[in-house]
Scaffold this motif. Structure first.
Motif, mmCIF file in Angstrom:
data_model
loop_
_atom_site.group_PDB
_atom_site.id
_atom_site.type_symbol
_atom_site.label_atom_id
_atom_site.label_comp_id
_atom_site.label_asym_id
_atom_site.label_seq_id
_atom_site.Cartn_x
_atom_site.Cartn_y
_atom_site.Cartn_z
ATOM 1 N N ARG A 78 0.822 -1.204 0.000
ATOM 2 C CA ARG A 78 0.000 0.000 0.000
ATOM 3 C C ARG A 78 0.853 1.250 0.000
ATOM 4 O O ARG A 78 2.058 1.205 0.242
ATOM 5 C CB ARG A 78 -0.940 -0.004 1.194
ATOM 6 N N LYS A 79 0.185 2.354 -0.218
ATOM 7 C CA LYS A 79 0.839 3.657 -0.249
ATOM 8 C C LYS A 79 0.332 4.452 0.950
ATOM 9 O O LYS A 79 -0.865 4.672 1.074
ATOM 10 C CB LYS A 79 0.497 4.351 -1.563
ATOM 11 N N ARG A 80 1.234 4.821 1.857
ATOM 12 C CA ARG A 80 0.885 5.640 3.026
ATOM 13 C C ARG A 80 1.685 6.919 2.973
ATOM 14 O O ARG A 80 2.918 6.887 2.919
ATOM 15 C CB ARG A 80 1.222 4.915 4.324
ATOM 16 N N GLY A 103 5.335 -1.817 -0.219
ATOM 17 C CA GLY A 103 4.583 -0.580 -0.318
ATOM 18 C C GLY A 103 5.476 0.642 -0.291
ATOM 19 O O GLY A 103 6.696 0.561 -0.371
ATOM 20 N N HIS A 105 5.913 4.261 2.004
ATOM 21 C CA HIS A 105 5.560 4.999 3.217
ATOM 22 C C HIS A 105 6.382 6.288 3.222
ATOM 23 O O HIS A 105 7.606 6.239 3.183
ATOM 24 C CB HIS A 105 5.874 4.150 4.444
#
Length: 108
Positions: A78-80, A103, A105
């Motif tokens: 994911r992309k945070r 991902g 971050h």
């Protein structure tokens, strides 16, 4: 223009510079990038970070007030992006992350 390049089969790249280079390029079969620019002096033209790996993500800490652009393709991950309000005239940090697993971050 200055650049930092890292290539590895296993293992990634970790750095906490006092002065950032214009470009960081990290390539690894298994491994990511952990780059702490929080206390670094950034170049006027900004910083571009490119990570290419099969397995491994990108964790980037930027100074408060930076503008951040993220381009990423990761099949799993994911992309945070956890940033306080950036300054529209602040330095630009571009993060490009390409891989299958891992991902992105970004935080200040």
């Amino acid at each position: 223009m200055t650049s930092t390049r890292q290539l590895a089969l296993l293992g990634g790249f970790r750095e906490v510079p006092s002065a950032a280079t214009d470009t960081y390029v990290v390539g690894a079969l298994i491994g990511g990038v952990n780059l702490d620019l929080g206390g670094a002096v950034l170049p006027a033209g900004g910083v571009t970070i490119t990570k290419v790996s099969v397995v491994g993500g990108a964790h980037v800490r930027v100074p408060a007030g930076c503008r951040v652009e993220v381009q990423a393709f990761n099949l799993v991950g994911r992309k945070r992006i956890l940033l306080s309000r950036g300054d529209e005239h602040g330095p630009l940090v571009r993060v490009r992350s390409w891989g299958l697993f891992g991902g992105v971050h970004v935080e200040d």
